[in-house]
Write a protein that holds these residues in place. Structure first.
Motif, PDB file in Angstrom:
ATOM      1  N   GLU A  54       9.020   4.497  -1.620  1.00 20.67           N
ATOM      2  CA  GLU A  54      10.487   4.344  -1.584  1.00 20.67           C
ATOM      3  C   GLU A  54      10.991   4.437  -0.142  1.00 20.67           C
ATOM      4  OE1 GLU A  54      12.149   3.164  -3.938  1.00 20.67           O
ATOM      5  OE2 GLU A  54      10.671   3.450  -5.535  1.00 20.67           O
ATOM      6  N   MET A  57      10.531   1.047   1.127  1.00 20.62           N
ATOM      7  CA  MET A  57      11.444   0.096   0.465  1.00 20.62           C
ATOM      8  C   MET A  57      12.862   0.236   1.040  1.00 20.62           C
ATOM      9  SD  MET A  57       9.758  -1.715  -1.825  1.00 20.62           S
ATOM     10  CE  MET A  57      10.942  -2.356  -3.005  1.00 20.62           C
ATOM     11  N   ARG A 403      10.533  -6.412  -5.820  1.00 21.37           N
ATOM     12  CA  ARG A 403      10.372  -5.550  -6.987  1.00 21.37           C
ATOM     13  C   ARG A 403      10.679  -6.340  -8.257  1.00 21.37           C
ATOM     14  NH1 ARG A 403      11.486   0.664  -6.977  1.00 21.37           N
ATOM     15  NH2 ARG A 403      12.517   0.462  -4.971  1.00 21.37           N
ATOM     16  N   SER A 417       3.225  -8.039  -6.012  1.00 24.85           N
ATOM     17  CA  SER A 417       4.568  -7.912  -5.431  1.00 24.85           C
ATOM     18  C   SER A 417       4.516  -6.988  -4.221  1.00 24.85           C
ATOM     19  CB  SER A 417       5.524  -7.341  -6.477  1.00 24.85           C
ATOM     20  OG  SER A 417       5.189  -5.986  -6.719  1.00 24.85           O
ATOM     21  N   TYR A 419       6.327  -4.403  -3.631  1.00 27.54           N
ATOM     22  CA  TYR A 419       6.344  -2.995  -4.050  1.00 27.54           C
ATOM     23  C   TYR A 419       4.934  -2.545  -4.376  1.00 27.54           C
ATOM     24  CZ  TYR A 419       7.198   1.295  -6.530  1.00 27.54           C
ATOM     25  OH  TYR A 419       7.162   2.605  -6.912  1.00 27.54           O
TER      26      TYR A 419
END
Ligand SMILES: [Zn+2]
Length: 446
Positions: A54, A57, A403, A417, A419
């Motif tokens: 995270e 991200m 995502r 992906s 993510y």
């Protein structure tokens, strides 16, 4: 899109294993400084892979995410519209009997069957290129520029389109005359021999691609900056890749995308970095991407894909064998196609191929994506640059949705992906924290 010859488009897609390229497209310019490891991804006793992911991200600004999601999701629709447009062109050629007329013209010019097949192909290719041009122009020029991913102005782009046409003219003529010769010789078993013929042509095309086809469009040079090549070659030798060469391609001629790939077959197999990656990637990132490419090489992904395609093509030719007989019995007279050995049958073959590969989209993507995941894991272990790999995934987010939902990923993604890639990197880092404890960022090899 390729209205001309779907299986050739597919073949082209298998010419190389792009780290970031393949069917899904180019880049939106650097949005964020990704050479810093976010706080949550720094090595510590509390390191948590989910939180570290995270942290990465969160480095992508929401506006950039919205833009690349729009671009990538638009690509889902293109799968459908490509199919619809190409099918419409084929139906037009059949129902207006243009295909029959092209054949008649070829027969008037020469009495040699094999030359008639090649002549038919030439006319067919020119006509479908013209009919397909508005869509081709929108999809590969207008749309790419709209998202800031293309670097070519109109005429250089047209130059590349002209070269593609020429390559299709030559390779397509050879393919057409070989396949029709097979169909005439083996009237009952051509579906087996046809599949073997196509697989043979795929192997030859993959093998000549790095040496003869790619240089038509780009300049490929040996990379000789030891700062970049030394760690790459060390990694290659450590993993049993007997090479002393790394290649560079000037992809920035066409696109802003960062990528690298493995191409070729047998003696021509090689790893190539594109100049966008060299210019914008950090040394850690370049090593991470190279580790991934070496995974393709060491795990023989090109030969394995050819094996997979062999199965697909046997199924395809079986379907073609039954489908052509059925369709010609119903509409053959109306389209003025004599039988399946008549070159005028080609638009029907392309129509059926379009339908077959449209339905197989998730299967084809999943086969590629599975190998990409394997290469990701190999690359993490070989390069030991999880932060570099996370940075590469963020760079690729310029043209990829980061995502997606599960089903969405299964149907449309030919790579894991973003993510997923960052998460794998952070899980790897979490299990190897000892490597990173002294310095937050691992030392770059000499
Ligand atoms: Zn790859």
């Amino acid at each position: 899109m390729n209205v001309h010859f779907r299986s050739f488009a597919l073949l082209a897609a298998f010419l190389g294993f792009g780290f970031g390229s393949a069917q899904s497209q180019p880049a939106i310019q650097p949005t964020v400084d990704i050479t810093q490891v976010p706080a949550a991804a720094q090595p510590s006793a509390q390191f948590n892979a989910d939180a570290a992911t995270e942290g990465y991200m969160a480095m992508i600004p929401p506006a950039a995410t919205a833009r690349s999601n729009a671009y990538f999701e638009g690509g889902y629709w293109l799968v459908l519209w490509d199919f619809v447009y190409a099918s419409a062109v084929c139906l037009l050629l059949l129902n207006l009997r243009w295909s029959a007329r092209l054949r008649d013209l070829a027969e008037r010019i020469t009495r040699f069957k094999w030359l008639q097949d090649a002549l038919y192909w030439g006319q067919y290719l020119l006509l479908t290129t013209l009919l397909g041009f508005p869509w081709e122009f929108y999809e590969n020029f207008v749309r790419e520029h709209k998202y800031g991913l293309a670097t070519q102005s109109f005429w250089p782009w047209m130059g590349d389109e002209g070269k593609t046409l020429l390559v299709n003219l030559i390779l397509g003529s050879i393919a057409t005359l070989i396949l029709f010769a097979i169909v005439r010789k083996f009237r009952r078993t051509w579906w087996i021999w046809g599949a073997i013929g196509v697989i043979g042509m795929i192997v030859v095309t993959v093998a000549i691609a790095p040496v003869f086809l790619r240089p038509i469009f780009n300049k490929i040079t040996l990379l000789n900056d030891p700062k970049i090549t030394a760690p790459i070659l060390q990694m290659a030798h450590a993993n049993g890749i007997p090479t002393n060469d790394v290649y560079e391609i000037d992809a920035s001629r066409q696109t802003t995308r960062m990528s690298a790939d493995v191409s070729g077959f047998g003696n021509t197999m090689r790893i190539t970095l594109n100049d966008n990656l060299l210019r914008r990637g950090s040394p850690e990132e370049i090593q991470a991407v190279m580790g991934h490419e070496m995974g393709h090489y060491v795990m023989n992904h090109i030969p394995k894909s050819i094996m997979f395609l062999s199965i697909v093509y046997v199924l395809f030719f079986g379907y073609l064998f039954g489908g052509l007989q059925w369709a010609l019995a119903r509409w053959g007279a109306r389209w003025q196609i004599r039988e399946f050995t008549d070159p005028a049958v080609l638009p029907l073959v392309v129509l059926m191929a379009g339908l077959f590969f449209f339905v197989l989209t998730p299967i084809m993507n999943t086969q590629v994506r599975t190998q990409e995941k394997e290469a990701d894991m190999f690359g993490l272990n070989a390069a030991r640059q999880p932060d570099g790999f996370a940075q590469a995934a963020i760079h690729l987010s310029e043209y990829r949705k980061m995502r997606p939902g599960r089903l969405e990923e299964w149907i449309f993604f030919d790579h894991p992906s973003g993510y997923d890639r960052i998460h794998s990197s952070m899980v790897w880092k979490g299990e190897n924290l000892g490597l990173f404890e002294k310095t937050p960022c691992p030392p770059v090899a000499p």
